[in-house]
Design a protein around this motif. Sequence first.
Motif, PDB file in Angstrom:
ATOM      1  N   SER A  65       1.042  -1.459  -0.037  1.00  0.00           N
ATOM      2  CA  SER A  65       0.113   0.081  -0.005  1.00  0.00           C
ATOM      3  C   SER A  65       0.689   1.373   0.024  1.00  0.00           C
ATOM      4  O   SER A  65       0.243   2.442  -0.026  1.00  0.00           O
ATOM      5  CB  SER A  65      -0.928   0.059   1.209  1.00  0.00           C
ATOM      6  OG  SER A  65      -0.158   0.226   2.223  1.00  0.00           O
ATOM      7  N   THR A  66       2.358   1.013  -0.182  1.00  0.00           N
ATOM      8  CA  THR A  66       3.015   2.149  -0.030  1.00  0.00           C
ATOM      9  C   THR A  66       3.925   2.114  -1.209  1.00  0.00           C
ATOM     10  O   THR A  66       4.314   1.009  -1.832  1.00  0.00           O
ATOM     11  CB  THR A  66       3.906   2.351   1.310  1.00  0.00           C
ATOM     12  OG1 THR A  66       5.065   1.128   1.106  1.00  0.00           O
ATOM     13  CG2 THR A  66       3.204   2.250   2.549  1.00  0.00           C
ATOM     14  N   GLY A  69       7.142  -0.193  -0.442  1.00  0.00           N
ATOM     15  CA  GLY A  69       6.924  -1.415  -0.002  1.00  0.00           C
ATOM     16  C   GLY A  69       6.560  -2.222  -1.701  1.00  0.00           C
ATOM     17  O   GLY A  69       6.883  -3.149  -2.380  1.00  0.00           O
ATOM     18  N   THR A  70       6.075  -1.263  -2.644  1.00  0.00           N
ATOM     19  CA  THR A  70       5.679  -1.786  -4.187  1.00  0.00           C
ATOM     20  C   THR A  70       7.303  -2.174  -4.725  1.00  0.00           C
ATOM     21  O   THR A  70       7.613  -2.761  -5.474  1.00  0.00           O
ATOM     22  CB  THR A  70       5.104  -0.755  -4.947  1.00  0.00           C
ATOM     23  OG1 THR A  70       3.811  -0.824  -4.277  1.00  0.00           O
ATOM     24  CG2 THR A  70       4.828  -1.207  -6.180  1.00  0.00           C
ATOM     25  N   ALA A  71       8.192  -1.001  -4.297  1.00  0.00           N
ATOM     26  CA  ALA A  71       9.389  -1.152  -4.867  1.00  0.00           C
ATOM     27  C   ALA A  71      10.132  -2.191  -4.483  1.00  0.00           C
ATOM     28  O   ALA A  71      11.035  -2.862  -5.114  1.00  0.00           O
ATOM     29  CB  ALA A  71      10.361   0.150  -4.656  1.00  0.00           C
ATOM     30  N   ARG A  72      10.087  -2.598  -3.220  1.00  0.00           N
ATOM     31  CA  ARG A  72      10.597  -3.952  -2.709  1.00  0.00           C
ATOM     32  C   ARG A  72       9.966  -5.053  -3.357  1.00  0.00           C
ATOM     33  O   ARG A  72      10.855  -5.879  -3.724  1.00  0.00           O
ATOM     34  CB  ARG A  72      10.188  -4.037  -1.030  1.00  0.00           C
ATOM     35  CG  ARG A  72      10.796  -4.885  -0.489  1.00  0.00           C
ATOM     36  CD  ARG A  72      12.243  -5.421  -0.584  1.00  0.00           C
ATOM     37  NE  ARG A  72      12.669  -6.251   0.177  1.00  0.00           N
ATOM     38  CZ  ARG A  72      14.008  -6.812  -0.070  1.00  0.00           C
ATOM     39  NH1 ARG A  72      14.740  -6.559  -0.878  1.00  0.00           N
ATOM     40  NH2 ARG A  72      13.960  -8.074   0.875  1.00  0.00           N
ATOM     41  N   VAL A  73       8.690  -5.023  -3.569  1.00  0.00           N
ATOM     42  CA  VAL A  73       8.358  -6.370  -4.391  1.00  0.00           C
ATOM     43  C   VAL A  73       8.673  -6.451  -5.683  1.00  0.00           C
ATOM     44  O   VAL A  73       9.135  -7.459  -6.098  1.00  0.00           O
ATOM     45  CB  VAL A  73       6.633  -6.026  -4.595  1.00  0.00           C
ATOM     46  CG1 VAL A  73       5.931  -7.141  -5.192  1.00  0.00           C
ATOM     47  CG2 VAL A  73       5.983  -6.410  -3.153  1.00  0.00           C
ATOM     48  N   ALA A 113      -3.089   0.383  -4.176  1.00  0.00           N
ATOM     49  CA  ALA A 113      -2.013  -0.724  -4.048  1.00  0.00           C
ATOM     50  C   ALA A 113      -2.057  -1.629  -5.468  1.00  0.00           C
ATOM     51  O   ALA A 113      -1.093  -1.946  -6.135  1.00  0.00           O
ATOM     52  CB  ALA A 113      -2.249  -1.640  -2.959  1.00  0.00           C
ATOM     53  N   GLY A 114      -3.288  -2.199  -5.779  1.00  0.00           N
ATOM     54  CA  GLY A 114      -3.316  -2.948  -7.038  1.00  0.00           C
ATOM     55  C   GLY A 114      -3.014  -2.065  -8.312  1.00  0.00           C
ATOM     56  O   GLY A 114      -2.456  -2.769  -9.311  1.00  0.00           O
ATOM     57  N   VAL A 115      -3.257  -0.750  -8.180  1.00  0.00           N
ATOM     58  CA  VAL A 115      -3.169  -0.028  -9.502  1.00  0.00           C
ATOM     59  C   VAL A 115      -1.770   0.036  -9.707  1.00  0.00           C
ATOM     60  O   VAL A 115      -1.106  -0.094 -10.941  1.00  0.00           O
ATOM     61  CB  VAL A 115      -3.793   1.402  -9.169  1.00  0.00           C
ATOM     62  CG1 VAL A 115      -3.216   2.460 -10.383  1.00  0.00           C
ATOM     63  CG2 VAL A 115      -5.390   1.095  -9.388  1.00  0.00           C
ATOM     64  N   ARG A 116      -0.940   0.435  -8.779  1.00  0.00           N
ATOM     65  CA  ARG A 116       0.409   0.489  -8.770  1.00  0.00           C
ATOM     66  C   ARG A 116       0.991  -0.707  -9.344  1.00  0.00           C
ATOM     67  O   ARG A 116       2.116  -0.694 -10.148  1.00  0.00           O
ATOM     68  CB  ARG A 116       1.014   0.928  -7.388  1.00  0.00           C
ATOM     69  CG  ARG A 116       1.068   2.298  -6.978  1.00  0.00           C
ATOM     70  CD  ARG A 116       1.857   2.609  -5.862  1.00  0.00           C
ATOM     71  NE  ARG A 116       1.079   2.286  -4.680  1.00  0.00           N
ATOM     72  CZ  ARG A 116       0.442   2.794  -3.917  1.00  0.00           C
ATOM     73  NH1 ARG A 116       0.193   4.014  -4.320  1.00  0.00           N
ATOM     74  NH2 ARG A 116      -0.054   2.161  -2.712  1.00  0.00           N
ATOM     75  N   LEU A 117       0.796  -1.748  -8.775  1.00  0.00           N
ATOM     76  CA  LEU A 117       1.302  -3.029  -9.134  1.00  0.00           C
ATOM     77  C   LEU A 117       1.062  -3.579 -10.519  1.00  0.00           C
ATOM     78  O   LEU A 117       1.942  -3.996 -11.494  1.00  0.00           O
ATOM     79  CB  LEU A 117       1.040  -4.304  -8.315  1.00  0.00           C
ATOM     80  CG  LEU A 117       1.692  -4.235  -6.826  1.00  0.00           C
ATOM     81  CD1 LEU A 117       1.131  -5.184  -5.873  1.00  0.00           C
ATOM     82  CD2 LEU A 117       3.033  -4.523  -6.931  1.00  0.00           C
ATOM     83  N   THR A 118      -0.175  -3.159 -10.912  1.00  0.00           N
ATOM     84  CA  THR A 118      -0.669  -3.447 -12.416  1.00  0.00           C
ATOM     85  C   THR A 118      -0.018  -2.505 -13.204  1.00  0.00           C
ATOM     86  O   THR A 118       0.381  -3.022 -14.298  1.00  0.00           O
ATOM     87  CB  THR A 118      -2.039  -3.037 -12.438  1.00  0.00           C
ATOM     88  OG1 THR A 118      -3.082  -4.109 -11.623  1.00  0.00           O
ATOM     89  CG2 THR A 118      -2.882  -3.366 -13.830  1.00  0.00           C
ATOM     90  N   ARG A 119       0.395  -1.272 -13.053  1.00  0.00           N
ATOM     91  CA  ARG A 119       1.133  -0.545 -13.830  1.00  0.00           C
ATOM     92  C   ARG A 119       2.449  -0.830 -13.843  1.00  0.00           C
ATOM     93  O   ARG A 119       2.920  -0.628 -15.067  1.00  0.00           O
ATOM     94  CB  ARG A 119       1.000   0.904 -13.316  1.00  0.00           C
ATOM     95  CG  ARG A 119       1.345   2.272 -14.094  1.00  0.00           C
ATOM     96  CD  ARG A 119       1.048   3.265 -13.427  1.00  0.00           C
ATOM     97  NE  ARG A 119       1.834   3.545 -12.105  1.00  0.00           N
ATOM     98  CZ  ARG A 119       1.112   4.001 -10.812  1.00  0.00           C
ATOM     99  NH1 ARG A 119       0.001   4.433 -11.010  1.00  0.00           N
ATOM    100  NH2 ARG A 119       1.785   4.290  -9.786  1.00  0.00           N
ATOM    101  N   GLY A 164     -10.939  -0.976 -16.973  1.00  0.00           N
ATOM    102  CA  GLY A 164      -9.920  -0.064 -17.696  1.00  0.00           C
ATOM    103  C   GLY A 164      -8.822  -0.617 -18.042  1.00  0.00           C
ATOM    104  O   GLY A 164      -8.157  -0.477 -19.512  1.00  0.00           O
ATOM    105  N   PHE A 165      -8.211  -1.358 -17.429  1.00  0.00           N
ATOM    106  CA  PHE A 165      -6.838  -1.964 -17.510  1.00  0.00           C
ATOM    107  C   PHE A 165      -7.154  -2.999 -18.723  1.00  0.00           C
ATOM    108  O   PHE A 165      -6.072  -3.498 -19.351  1.00  0.00           O
ATOM    109  CB  PHE A 165      -6.084  -2.734 -16.206  1.00  0.00           C
ATOM    110  CG  PHE A 165      -5.488  -1.513 -15.669  1.00  0.00           C
ATOM    111  CD1 PHE A 165      -4.180  -0.783 -16.385  1.00  0.00           C
ATOM    112  CD2 PHE A 165      -5.617  -1.222 -14.244  1.00  0.00           C
ATOM    113  CE1 PHE A 165      -3.660   0.149 -15.507  1.00  0.00           C
ATOM    114  CE2 PHE A 165      -4.828  -0.426 -13.675  1.00  0.00           C
ATOM    115  CZ  PHE A 165      -3.898   0.486 -14.215  1.00  0.00           C
TER     116      PHE A 165
END
Length: 261
Positions: A65-66, A69-73, A113-119, A164-165
């Motif tokens: 959600s941050t 954290g997304t960068a770490r994933v 959170a899902g939008v960032r990972l999808t992007r 949309g995606f």
Amino acid sequence: MNIDISGRTALVTGSTQGIGAAIARGLARAGARVGVNGRSEASVAAAVERLGDAGDLVAVPADVSTDEGTARVLELLPEVDILVNSLGVFGARPALEIDDAEWRRYFEVNVLAGVRLTRAYLPGMMARRWGRVQYIGSDSAVVTPAEMIHYGVSKTALLAVARGFAKTAAGTGVTVNTVIAGPTHTEGVEQFVYELVDPALPWDQAQREFMREHRPQSLLQRLIEPEEIANLVVYLASPLASATTGGAVRVDGGYVDAILP
């Protein structure tokens, strides 16, 4: 059906317990290498140990959600073929008592959170001409619960996000869908049930009273088990579901009173 996703890498966010853990188990049993995600190293390690007999699991501790954290994933799993956005928060609160901070938290966790990972992952899937993105939605996206409208609104947003995606990925071999889950039996839901019914009641009786009083439109007339949600997710992640995209696919026990999905 013979569901085989061997050779694919999957990430399931919020998969240390509940629906997410069941999905991680199901994907691993179908042959995928699965990233198990949670906020802490301890919770992820414990989940990987519990699910260890399912197959090939990778620990991915990070708060998605941050941005950090997304960068770490993305460091731990630079590419995935299957992304299941399962992370979510919920809780009962009177509508007029939900302040701006709480609205923002629900939007950050349940939507962004899902939008960032999808992007991050969708371009690679499109380039490879194969991929699966799923968002774990809820009946609350369609039937807004009076006791938690902030949760309902966040899940409604996911329907538009997925559609949309899916349009973005049109013609690439990548599918994007929302799974509309109905009332499901998890530890968090048990706690939620006891917030709404007499906490002195035995679980079976409390569950029946909750469904009768608060979810009477359910045709199943019981809570759904997490594995039942996972079965649909695994199917949608497989080559067998290649023509299903841009959809809101229901596994809700008939809760949503509609003919069309």
